[in-house]
Design an enzyme around this catalytic site. Structure first.
Site, short mmCIF file in Angstrom:
data_model
loop_
_atom_site.label_atom_id
_atom_site.label_comp_id
_atom_site.label_asym_id
_atom_site.label_seq_id
_atom_site.Cartn_x
_atom_site.Cartn_y
_atom_site.Cartn_z
N CYS A 58 0.97 -1.05 -0.05
CA CYS A 58 -0.05 0.10 -0.09
C CYS A 58 0.84 1.10 -0.06
CB CYS A 58 -0.97 0.12 1.42
SG CYS A 58 -0.13 0.00 2.99
N GLY A 195 -7.01 -11.31 2.99
CA GLY A 195 -5.67 -11.77 2.54
C GLY A 195 -4.92 -11.36 3.87
N ILE A 197 -3.46 -8.55 5.06
CA ILE A 197 -3.60 -7.10 5.79
C ILE A 197 -4.74 -7.35 6.31
CG2 ILE A 197 -4.23 -4.77 5.45
CD1 ILE A 197 -1.98 -4.58 3.29
N GLY A 198 -6.02 -7.91 5.46
CA GLY A 198 -7.33 -8.08 6.19
C GLY A 198 -6.99 -8.97 7.52
#
Length: 417
Positions: A58, A195, A197-198
């Site tokens: 990100c 994923g 990060i989630g």
């Protein structure tokens, strides 16, 4: 385009963009998803670039690898992303040689992260390198370098205070939710995208906020089902996205779609909602932010979360840099010795060739005895001397240097003054 380059450190480059000069929207133009990554590696091989990997998070997109010129890596990135090449030329940074190596150490240890001390980045580096290796695009140099960076990251985390506090996007998300929704335990939460990060964000919410009213939605249903079972959460199929978003108070979007999947049409009621987009490129349509009943946050805004431990962590930076320099020196020494090992093996092979030829020549006779073996040994030694003498004669200008080196290697004790 066919290219050639040696694996000298001078030909090791990193090209990329990050949060320092670009906002999340621009970074999204040059983000690399798994399909693009695979295509980029295939294109690289066709250009004879076979030792590289791509880090796309990100906060940054960077290509690390060997090339005769860094422009070749910029070309690879521009061909596989939706941004304009001219724009990339304006905003991209380039580092080469030892500067590029040092940059990877600083990225991998969180020193170059938008949130100082980010400990999630090293996992992303390892995953990126593993992907390249699985496609036969990671050479010995980069594999060794990534392993060294990983070790240094672990060392800095245990021996310094650099990673204490708000040091990841996932944890910054928790801090932001605390600030916006003090009564978060009574809110319905939907996480779109399960994923890495989630998952990390979800685990942090459970651990630090004590919430359990979380519904998981993922394009691959089984991924959501498995994570939900592990953590006692609810999950729903992707086809029910609209219905679940309508019921939610807080929506976290950490999916990896190339285009927005959460749209203004999903917010037809006037119920207040908090939407946090952790995706690059954005997976929440920017128009959602204009809705009066929606509070929306993206990854750049998360990095501004007030962190009372920042000053303490800034004080740990010199210690972290010192650890990096020490281990980088060890890596460079390994690389230097690796090159020498190749030369020494070639010398050994050459000597073995002379030895084998002379022995075979002697065996071609009717018989041989101890005197013959001594004769063969003398011939082998003389041929080695002849090789060195021939080189000294041929390179007259360097003859003194060669003789001094031979004198030193064999420790003859001869004084040449």
């Amino acid at each position: 385009m066919q290219v050639s380059h040696s694996k000298e450190i001078a030909n090791f480059h990193i090209v990329g963009i990050n949060y320092k000069k670009t906002d999340a929207a621009i970074r999204g133009l040059f983000a690399i998803n798994p399909t693009q990554y695979q295509q980029l590696l295939a294109r690289a091989k066709s250009d004879e670039l076979n030792d590289l990997f791509v880090l796309s998070t990100c906060n940054r997109t960077e290509v690390y690898g060997f090339a005769s010129h860094p422009d070749q890596l910029i070309e690879l990135l521009s061909k596989e992303t939706i941004g304009e090449r001219s724009h990339l030329d304006e905003i991209a940074y380039i580092k080469s040689g030892e500067e590029a190596i040092r940059h990877l150490y600083q990225v991998g240890t969180g020193l170059d992260s938008q949130i100082l001390g980010d400990y999630e980045i090293i996992g992303q580096i390892r995953s990126a390198a593993k992907f390249a290796k699985s496609h036969n695009s990671l050479g010995g140099f980069l594999e060794r370098l990534v392993n060294s960076v990983s070790q240094v990251s672990k060392l800095i985390k245990t021996e310094t205070g650099l990673s204490k506090g708000t040091v990841s996007v996932a944890f910054a998300t928790v801090r932001m939710i605390e600030k916006i929704c003090p009564d978060i335990k009574h809110k319905k939460i939907v996480l779109v995208g399960v994923g890495k990060i989630g998952r990390n964000t979800c685990k942090n919410m459970i651990e630090y906020l004590g919430v359990k009213e979380i519904t998981l939605i993922n394009r691959t249903l089984q991924v959501a089902a498995d994570f939900a079972e592990e953590n006692g959460l609810r999950y729903a199929p992707y086809e029910q996205l609209s219905e679940e978003l309508a019921k939610a108070d807080v929506i976290l979007v950490a999916s990896n779609a190339p285009h927005p999947t959460v749209l203004p049409a999903h917010f037809t009621t006037s119920a207040p909602k908090v939407v946090i987009d952790l995706s690059i490129p954005f997976n929440v349509d920017p128009a959602v932010k204009e809705l009066p009943h929606v509070t929306m946050v993206n990854v750049d805004e998360l990095s501004k979360v007030q962190d009372e431990t920042l000053q303490n962590r800034l004080g740990e930076v010199p210690k972290a840099l010192s650890i990096i320099e020490e281990h980088m020196e060890e890596f460079l020494y390994w690389h230097k010795m690796r090159k020498h090992a190749v030369v020494l093996k070639a010398v050994k092979d050459k000597l073995q060739e002379i030895h084998t030829r002379e022995i075979l020549q002697q065996k071609n006779g009717d018989h041989y005895n101890l005197e013959d073996i001594e004769l063969v040994s003398s011939r082998i030694i003389q041929k080695m001397i002849n090789l060195m003498a021939g080189k000294v004669r041929k390179e007259a200008e360097k003859s003194d240097q060669y003789i001094a080196m031979i004198n030193d290697i064999f420790e003859t004790g001869v004084n040449q003054d």
